[in-house]
Design a protein around this motif. Structure first.
Motif, PDB file in Angstrom:
ATOM      1  N   GLY A  48       0.779  -1.234   0.000  1.00  0.00           N
ATOM      2  CA  GLY A  48       0.000   0.000   0.000  1.00  0.00           C
ATOM      3  C   GLY A  48       0.806   1.277   0.000  1.00  0.00           C
ATOM      4  N   ILE A  49       2.136   1.169   0.026  1.00  0.00           N
ATOM      5  CA  ILE A  49       3.010   2.344   0.049  1.00  0.00           C
ATOM      6  C   ILE A  49       3.749   2.444  -1.286  1.00  0.00           C
ATOM      7  CG2 ILE A  49       4.915   3.493   1.224  1.00  0.00           C
ATOM      8  CD1 ILE A  49       2.397   3.175   2.920  1.00  0.00           C
ATOM      9  N   VAL A  50       3.729   3.635  -1.893  1.00  0.00           N
ATOM     10  CA  VAL A  50       4.421   3.836  -3.158  1.00  0.00           C
ATOM     11  C   VAL A  50       5.915   3.544  -2.998  1.00  0.00           C
ATOM     12  CG1 VAL A  50       5.101   5.527  -4.895  1.00  0.00           C
ATOM     13  CG2 VAL A  50       2.769   5.533  -4.008  1.00  0.00           C
ATOM     14  N   GLU A  51       6.461   2.741  -3.904  1.00  0.00           N
ATOM     15  CA  GLU A  51       7.885   2.420  -3.886  1.00  0.00           C
ATOM     16  C   GLU A  51       8.514   2.873  -5.207  1.00  0.00           C
ATOM     17  OE1 GLU A  51      11.308   1.982  -3.158  1.00  0.00           O
ATOM     18  OE2 GLU A  51      10.128   1.148  -1.488  1.00  0.00           O
ATOM     19  N   ARG A  52       9.515   3.742  -5.137  1.00  0.00           N
ATOM     20  CA  ARG A  52      10.120   4.315  -6.338  1.00  0.00           C
ATOM     21  C   ARG A  52      11.477   3.723  -6.670  1.00  0.00           C
ATOM     22  NH1 ARG A  52      10.033  10.630  -6.723  1.00  0.00           N
ATOM     23  NH2 ARG A  52      10.733  10.042  -8.808  1.00  0.00           N
ATOM     24  N   PHE A  53      11.930   2.756  -5.889  1.00  0.00           N
ATOM     25  CA  PHE A  53      13.235   2.162  -6.153  1.00  0.00           C
ATOM     26  C   PHE A  53      13.053   0.747  -6.680  1.00  0.00           C
ATOM     27  CE2 PHE A  53      14.139   5.494  -3.079  1.00  0.00           C
ATOM     28  CZ  PHE A  53      15.242   6.110  -3.660  1.00  0.00           C
ATOM     29  N   SER A  54      13.520   0.529  -7.914  1.00  0.00           N
ATOM     30  CA  SER A  54      13.365  -0.790  -8.532  1.00  0.00           C
ATOM     31  C   SER A  54      14.215  -1.846  -7.831  1.00  0.00           C
ATOM     32  CB  SER A  54      13.743  -0.721 -10.012  1.00  0.00           C
ATOM     33  OG  SER A  54      15.084  -0.279 -10.177  1.00  0.00           O
ATOM     34  N   THR A  55      15.231  -1.402  -7.082  1.00  0.00           N
ATOM     35  CA  THR A  55      16.109  -2.335  -6.376  1.00  0.00           C
ATOM     36  C   THR A  55      15.603  -2.685  -4.980  1.00  0.00           C
ATOM     37  OG1 THR A  55      17.436  -0.454  -5.599  1.00  0.00           O
ATOM     38  CG2 THR A  55      18.164  -1.563  -7.622  1.00  0.00           C
ATOM     39  N   HIS A  56      14.447  -2.154  -4.596  1.00  0.00           N
ATOM     40  CA  HIS A  56      13.900  -2.399  -3.251  1.00  0.00           C
ATOM     41  C   HIS A  56      13.760  -3.903  -2.995  1.00  0.00           C
ATOM     42  CE1 HIS A  56      11.394  -1.866   0.312  1.00  0.00           C
ATOM     43  NE2 HIS A  56      10.550  -2.740  -0.211  1.00  0.00           N
ATOM     44  N   PRO A  57      14.380  -4.443  -1.920  1.00  0.00           N
ATOM     45  CA  PRO A  57      14.275  -5.880  -1.640  1.00  0.00           C
ATOM     46  C   PRO A  57      12.929  -6.223  -1.012  1.00  0.00           C
ATOM     47  CG  PRO A  57      15.624  -4.807   0.033  1.00  0.00           C
ATOM     48  CD  PRO A  57      15.282  -3.748  -0.987  1.00  0.00           C
ATOM     49  N   LEU A  58      12.316  -7.271  -1.491  1.00  0.00           N
ATOM     50  CA  LEU A  58      10.999  -7.672  -1.004  1.00  0.00           C
ATOM     51  C   LEU A  58      11.116  -8.749   0.075  1.00  0.00           C
ATOM     52  CD1 LEU A  58       9.145  -7.863  -4.428  1.00  0.00           C
ATOM     53  CD2 LEU A  58       9.037  -6.006  -2.747  1.00  0.00           C
TER      54      LEU A  58
END
Length: 290
Positions: A48-58
């Motif tokens: 539900g939170i906008v994420e702008r980094f494509s490298t963000h680890p899930l």
């Protein structure tokens, strides 16, 4: 309503995978370039939170949603006022304030009278020629142009109204954008903002803001400095208390009031609130705030 292109929950086998890598597996019919662009333009959320980094680890259990881009170029601009010298239109969000983008949406040739940030919607002035433009610039310098913005901000604002008088300066470039902030260093310019709280919920508040000066990113900087960043403004806030998902900063140039530079009669216009802004107000049970 925003259309969902993809919604998926991270399972154990994908633990630690980057956001982009996960989307590539889930959206095989979308190019990597388009996926990166979607992330960059706030079209992807994680829990539900906008994420702008494509490298963000899930992490295991993370819910990833990818939204369909909105049409950036409408067929025309809604006209709020027009005479032989001036034109005032309601600019949609995500449309750049330059004549290369705006002229195809206008019937006649006009000059841009001032600017709004790309993600900011609302009332935008055009003029017929350079003489009128100089007269309009003089009105801005004399503080004869009153501007009122609606800002949906993060957090519960307890005060009813306030004046912010803090100088602003450019601090640095961040991800290709100029970042401004409250500063006292040489070159900082005085910036004054008045605001009034129209409605508040437990997690967000609707403010009516009047910038008394015209500094770049003034409202965004002042509200962030105050501790209540504009929802969706990921340039000036990294985390939001409000869980409402938005894909742009919710700032709307709502009312313009100024003397006609030729006839001197007072012009007052009000720009209709865009649908994404209204959807958020509805979700936060703040529909009757304005």
């Amino acid at each position: 309503m925003k259309k969902i292109l993809c919604k998926a929950q991270l399972e154990r086998e994908y633990k630690g995978m980057s956001l982009l890598a996960f989307l590539r597996l889930q959206c095989t019919d979308i190019s990597v370039k388009s996926l990166k662009s979607a992330i960059d333009t706030k079209l992807c959320t994680v829990n539900g939170i906008v994420e702008r980094f494509s490298t963000h680890p899930l992490k295991i259990g993370d819910v990833v949603i990818l939204y369909q881009p909105q049409t950036l170029h409408p067929k025309h601009l809604e006209i709020l006022y027009q005479d032989e010298h001036l034109l005032i239109c309601n600019k949609p969000a995500m449309l750049i304030s330059d004549m290369r983008s705006l002229q195809p949406l206008l019937k006649d040739r006009w000059l841009l009278g001032h600017r709004l940030d790309k993600e900011t919607s609302g009332a935008l002035i055009f003029v017929k020629n350079k003489l009128i433009l100089q007269k309009l610039i003089a009105l801005f310098k004399e503080h004869s142009v009153e501007k009122f913005y609606l800002a949906l901000v993060d957090g519960q604002v307890l005060q009813e109204e306030r004046k912010i008088d803090k100088p602003i300066a450019k601090l640095k470039n961040y991800q290709g954008q100029s970042l401004y902030g409250v500063a006292t260093k040489p070159g900082a310019k005085r910036a004054v903002t008045l605001w009034r709280c129209l409605k508040r919920s437990k997690t967000a508040s609707l403010l009516l803001c009047q910038p008394m000066t015209g500094r770049t990113h003034q409202l965004r900087v002042h509200l962030s400095y105050m501790g209540y960043p504009i929802l969706g403004d990921t340039l000036y806030a990294k985390h939001f208390f409000c869980r409402t998902s938005v894909i742009r900063h919710l700032l709307h140039a709502y009312i313009l009031r100024f003397p006609n530079p030729i006839s001197h009669q007072i012009i007052t216009v009000k720009a209709k609130i865009p649908e994404d802004f209204k959807e958020c107000l509805k979700e936060l049970k703040m529909t009757h705030a304005i």
